[in-house]
Write a protein that holds these residues in place. Structure first.
Motif, PDB file in Angstrom:
ATOM      1  N   GLU A 274     -67.751 -59.859   6.135  1.00 47.85           N
ATOM      2  CA  GLU A 274     -68.112 -59.634   4.734  1.00 47.85           C
ATOM      3  C   GLU A 274     -69.561 -59.154   4.606  1.00 47.85           C
ATOM      4  O   GLU A 274     -69.853 -58.236   3.832  1.00 47.85           O
ATOM      5  N   ILE A 275     -70.476 -59.733   5.374  1.00 47.83           N
ATOM      6  CA  ILE A 275     -71.885 -59.354   5.282  1.00 47.83           C
ATOM      7  C   ILE A 275     -72.158 -58.033   5.975  1.00 47.83           C
ATOM      8  O   ILE A 275     -73.165 -57.372   5.702  1.00 47.83           O
ATOM      9  N   MET A 276     -71.249 -57.588   6.849  1.00 41.54           N
ATOM     10  CA  MET A 276     -71.478 -56.349   7.582  1.00 41.54           C
ATOM     11  C   MET A 276     -71.568 -55.130   6.676  1.00 41.54           C
ATOM     12  O   MET A 276     -72.187 -54.125   7.031  1.00 41.54           O
ATOM     13  N   VAL A 277     -70.960 -55.186   5.496  1.00 38.54           N
ATOM     14  CA  VAL A 277     -71.070 -54.073   4.556  1.00 38.54           C
ATOM     15  C   VAL A 277     -72.535 -53.875   4.173  1.00 38.54           C
ATOM     16  O   VAL A 277     -73.069 -52.754   4.226  1.00 38.54           O
ATOM     17  N   LEU A 278     -73.210 -54.956   3.809  1.00 37.40           N
ATOM     18  CA  LEU A 278     -74.634 -54.865   3.460  1.00 37.40           C
ATOM     19  C   LEU A 278     -75.475 -54.464   4.666  1.00 37.40           C
ATOM     20  O   LEU A 278     -76.436 -53.690   4.537  1.00 37.40           O
ATOM     21  N   VAL A 279     -75.120 -54.979   5.834  1.00 40.24           N
ATOM     22  CA  VAL A 279     -75.888 -54.670   7.042  1.00 40.24           C
ATOM     23  C   VAL A 279     -75.832 -53.174   7.352  1.00 40.24           C
ATOM     24  O   VAL A 279     -76.860 -52.537   7.622  1.00 40.24           O
ATOM     25  N   PHE A 280     -74.640 -52.589   7.296  1.00 38.58           N
ATOM     26  CA  PHE A 280     -74.511 -51.157   7.576  1.00 38.58           C
ATOM     27  C   PHE A 280     -75.204 -50.315   6.514  1.00 38.58           C
ATOM     28  O   PHE A 280     -75.776 -49.264   6.817  1.00 38.58           O
ATOM     29  N   ILE A 281     -75.154 -50.753   5.264  1.00 38.51           N
ATOM     30  CA  ILE A 281     -75.862 -50.026   4.202  1.00 38.51           C
ATOM     31  C   ILE A 281     -77.358 -50.003   4.483  1.00 38.51           C
ATOM     32  O   ILE A 281     -78.023 -48.961   4.342  1.00 38.51           O
ATOM     33  N   VAL A 282     -77.906 -51.134   4.906  1.00 37.90           N
ATOM     34  CA  VAL A 282     -79.335 -51.212   5.211  1.00 37.90           C
ATOM     35  C   VAL A 282     -79.696 -50.317   6.398  1.00 37.90           C
ATOM     36  O   VAL A 282     -80.715 -49.618   6.380  1.00 37.90           O
ATOM     37  N   VAL A 283     -78.850 -50.320   7.439  1.00 32.37           N
ATOM     38  CA  VAL A 283     -79.099 -49.474   8.609  1.00 32.37           C
ATOM     39  C   VAL A 283     -79.097 -47.999   8.217  1.00 32.37           C
ATOM     40  O   VAL A 283     -79.957 -47.225   8.651  1.00 32.37           O
ATOM     41  N   ILE A 284     -78.164 -47.603   7.366  1.00 35.07           N
ATOM     42  CA  ILE A 284     -78.070 -46.207   6.940  1.00 35.07           C
ATOM     43  C   ILE A 284     -79.255 -45.830   6.066  1.00 35.07           C
ATOM     44  O   ILE A 284     -79.839 -44.745   6.209  1.00 35.07           O
ATOM     45  N   ILE A 285     -79.636 -46.712   5.145  1.00 34.40           N
ATOM     46  CA  ILE A 285     -80.780 -46.437   4.272  1.00 34.40           C
ATOM     47  C   ILE A 285     -82.061 -46.292   5.091  1.00 34.40           C
ATOM     48  O   ILE A 285     -82.860 -45.378   4.872  1.00 34.40           O
ATOM     49  N   GLY A 286     -82.263 -47.194   6.060  1.00 39.83           N
ATOM     50  CA  GLY A 286     -83.504 -47.194   6.836  1.00 39.83           C
ATOM     51  C   GLY A 286     -83.615 -46.031   7.794  1.00 39.83           C
ATOM     52  O   GLY A 286     -84.716 -45.522   8.035  1.00 39.83           O
ATOM     53  N   GLY A 287     -82.493 -45.567   8.333  1.00 37.51           N
ATOM     54  CA  GLY A 287     -82.523 -44.515   9.351  1.00 37.51           C
ATOM     55  C   GLY A 287     -82.211 -45.097  10.714  1.00 37.51           C
ATOM     56  O   GLY A 287     -82.664 -46.205  11.050  1.00 37.51           O
ATOM     57  N   LEU A 288     -81.456 -44.367  11.520  1.00 39.62           N
ATOM     58  CA  LEU A 288     -81.010 -44.884  12.811  1.00 39.62           C
ATOM     59  C   LEU A 288     -82.180 -45.221  13.722  1.00 39.62           C
ATOM     60  O   LEU A 288     -83.066 -44.397  13.953  1.00 39.62           O
ATOM     61  N   GLY A 289     -82.178 -46.439  14.252  1.00 43.66           N
ATOM     62  CA  GLY A 289     -83.179 -46.838  15.227  1.00 43.66           C
ATOM     63  C   GLY A 289     -84.519 -47.246  14.654  1.00 43.66           C
ATOM     64  O   GLY A 289     -85.438 -47.568  15.396  1.00 43.66           O
ATOM     65  N   SER A 290     -84.662 -47.250  13.330  1.00 46.86           N
ATOM     66  CA  SER A 290     -85.955 -47.517  12.711  1.00 46.86           C
ATOM     67  C   SER A 290     -86.051 -48.962  12.228  1.00 46.86           C
ATOM     68  O   SER A 290     -85.330 -49.369  11.307  1.00 46.86           O
ATOM     69  N   VAL A 291     -86.950 -49.735  12.817  1.00 48.44           N
ATOM     70  CA  VAL A 291     -87.171 -51.108  12.369  1.00 48.44           C
ATOM     71  C   VAL A 291     -87.885 -51.111  11.026  1.00 48.44           C
ATOM     72  O   VAL A 291     -87.561 -51.904  10.136  1.00 48.44           O
TER      73      VAL A 291
END
Length: 342
Positions: A274-291
């Motif tokens: 359930e939380i993975m939806v938010l996690v993937f959204i954050v990864v996409i917003i931030g940019g691949l590989g970017s902390v």
């Protein structure tokens, strides 16, 4: 014979381009200011802002490992949610064993119980990450469709194993005594646990940023993101580096699972998916590989979710998707992409 010196030509980055590069950093304070203007009441705004920051920090903890794995290894790991769930249940078990510490009025014992639970969750999920990478992920490097299928299968198997070990019922996860209740500042009530979550998330961000920017292993990770073949040609075992990064990402997911479980105060076998939806959204917003991008994206998601839930609850259901669409229309590769989308 004249002595001539060849001076390297240094191209200056235009001021406008420099400002555009730094602009994403301003999104968080701009959103916070917009929230204050929309809410009107400073006390309510402060309560919602701290809640949003705490939510964002916990999402960042879970997403930070995934974004580095995604950027470095080009692995779409839907099984990441399994480590979140396992971490939450391990934390639940350890805190139940240390019930005497969690019920004590001593702040040190309470924090000690939380630390033991976090370390146990990270140790176990890191070990599971090793097995997951060796058995499931390694055979499908470079094949995205197979990665999605096998990691999703791994997530389903992990959920069923949780049913076997801990049962299918929803469980209540009590916070240590010292982390219950709120601190009152004027008319604003701020939960103590949310302040702890903000502190842990910020500390993790600073540590990760230092490791990636100022250490040799960070240099290898960044070089591997840019050109893994070149790093291998220099004699470094990039596959071993991949494994270490994957285990670290899994351990961070376990840490996030403990924090998120205490935040929600209930845990289920499906909480990770359930939380993975938010996690993937954050990864996409931030940019691949970017902390850094992941950190800013998580804060934006957390703040926006809390502001919209207060101002327009129905809009809150689509607020994070709308944020992702808006960011991608502005910056198609995310806020701070380390690598180009593959």
């Amino acid at each position: 014979m004249s002595d001539t010196t060849i001076k390297p030509r240094i191209e200056k980055v235009p001021v406008v381009e420099q400002l555009m590069q730094k602009l994403p950093v301003l999104l968080v304070p701009v959103l916070a200011l917009a929230g204050l203007l929309a809410i009107g009441n400073p006390s309510t705004w402060l309560t919602l802002t701290v809640a949003g920051l705490a939510m964002g920090m916990m999402i960042f903890i879970m997403a930070s490992g995934l974004t580095v794995v995604f950027g470095l290894m080009d692995v779409i790991n839907f099984g990441h949610g399994a480590f979140v769930t396992v971490g939450a249940f391990v934390g639940f078990t350890v805190l139940a064993w240390l019930a005497g510490w969690t019920a004590s009025p001593s702040v040190l014992l309470n924090l000690g119980a939380l630390l033991v639970a976090i370390l146990a969750a990270m140790l176990i999920t890191g070990g599971l990450g090793y097995a997951f990478e060796r058995v499931i992920v390694k055979p499908v490097y470079g094949e995205h469709l197979k990665q999605i299928l096998v990691t999703m299968g791994g997530l389903i198997v992990a959920q069923q194993m949780i049913h076997v070990v801990w049962g299918p019922d929803e469980m209540h996860l009590s916070r240590p005594e010292a982390l219950q209740g709120s601190i009152v500042l004027g008319d604003a009530a701020i939960e103590k646990y949310r302040l702890v979550a903000v502190a842990i998330g910020l500390a993790l961000f600073l540590v990760m940023r230092h490791v990636l920017k100022n250490t040799k292993i960070g240099l290898l990770v960044r070089a591997g993101v840019e050109n893994g073949e070149m790093v291998e040609s220099l004699g470094y075992r990039i596959r071993r580096l991949f494994l270490i990064v994957f285990m670290t990402g899994s351990a961070l997911a376990g840490l996030g699972g403990v924090m998120w479980g205490l935040y929600q105060e209930t845990i289920t076998a499906h909480m990770g998916s359930e939380i993975m939806v938010l996690v993937f959204i954050v990864v996409i917003i931030g940019g691949l590989g970017s902390v850094e991008g992941c950190f800013i994206g998580a804060l934006l998601v957390g703040l926006l979710a809390n502001y919209t839930a207060f101002l327009a609850p129905k809009v809150a259901l689509i607020s994070t998707i709308a944020l992702m669409v808006a960011v991608l229309m502005w910056r198609p590769q995310g806020l701070y992409p380390v690598v180009k989308a593959k």
